[in-house]
Design a protein around this motif. Structure first.
Motif, PDB file in Angstrom:
ATOM      1  N   ASP A  50       0.826  -1.211   0.000  1.00 52.27           N
ATOM      2  CA  ASP A  50       0.000   0.000   0.000  1.00 52.27           C
ATOM      3  C   ASP A  50       0.864   1.267   0.000  1.00 52.27           C
ATOM      4  O   ASP A  50       0.545   2.241  -0.681  1.00 52.27           O
ATOM      5  CB  ASP A  50      -0.944   0.007   1.198  1.00 52.27           C
ATOM      6  N   GLU A  51       1.962   1.249   0.761  1.00 54.15           N
ATOM      7  CA  GLU A  51       2.852   2.398   0.778  1.00 54.15           C
ATOM      8  C   GLU A  51       3.521   2.575  -0.581  1.00 54.15           C
ATOM      9  O   GLU A  51       3.716   3.692  -1.047  1.00 54.15           O
ATOM     10  CB  GLU A  51       3.915   2.224   1.860  1.00 54.15           C
ATOM     11  N   LYS A  54       1.177   4.213  -3.085  1.00 48.50           N
ATOM     12  CA  LYS A  54       1.015   5.660  -2.933  1.00 48.50           C
ATOM     13  C   LYS A  54       1.937   6.422  -3.879  1.00 48.50           C
ATOM     14  O   LYS A  54       1.620   7.527  -4.303  1.00 48.50           O
ATOM     15  CB  LYS A  54       1.279   6.084  -1.486  1.00 48.50           C
ATOM     16  N   ASP A  57       0.203   7.213  -7.180  1.00 50.19           N
ATOM     17  CA  ASP A  57      -1.000   8.044  -7.182  1.00 50.19           C
ATOM     18  C   ASP A  57      -0.869   9.255  -8.111  1.00 50.19           C
ATOM     19  O   ASP A  57      -1.846   9.705  -8.689  1.00 50.19           O
ATOM     20  CB  ASP A  57      -1.327   8.531  -5.761  1.00 50.19           C
TER      21      ASP A  57
END
Length: 154
Positions: A50-51, A54, A57
């Motif tokens: 998940d990090e 990012k 994004d």
């Protein structure tokens, strides 16, 4: 007079020995050692998926692209875990071989990522990666120069 000379020499010896130990107490030394171990441990931990997501994004990926990139990252992390366990077992591998293998895996990852992203997104990704690598290389070079300077002064 002899007593005065003995007292003066005693004061000189005490002041010199007091200046040689600016390190502090044993508890302070242990605390510094624990903190340095924590910093090293933090550096070794890889960011979660998940990090890592990012970072992507800013490329305005669609939901489908995000899912594909996420699966690609998961596969890469799994391969890296396997590689780490293998490298611990194979001490005979030369550093250059590992570097070549890493570069091949990175090129393969980039090819797969290029298929997922459109041209604009991928070119932005490449620019960001180049900027990051330049930043890292300049920081790494300055760190090594600082280490060399400190070795010369010691």
């Amino acid at each position: 007079m002899k007593k005065l000379f003995a007292l003066a020499s005693l004061l000189v010896v005490l002041s010199v020995t007091a200046q040689e130990r600016p390190e502090g107490t044993r508890a302070q030394k242990e605390n510094r050692m624990d903190n340095s171990k924590d910093v090293k441990k933090q550096r070794k931990e890889r960011p979660s998926i998940d990090e890592q997501m990012k970072r992507y994004d800013s490329y305005n990926l669609s939901a489908n692209q995000k899912q594909q990139v996420k699966s690609l990252l998961e596969k890469r992390d799994a391969d890296m875990k396997i590689e780490r366990t293998n490298s611990k077992n194979e001490l005979s591998k030369v550093k250059e071989d590992r570097k070549k293998e890493f570069e091949n895996k990175r090129a393969d990852f980039d090819k797969k990522l290029e298929k997922i992203m459109d041209k604009k997104q991928y070119s932005q990704y490449q620019q960001d990666r180049e900027a990051k690598s330049k930043k890292f290389s300049t920081r790494k070079n300055s760190d090594s120069k600082d280490v060399k300077k400190s070795r010369k002064t010691v």
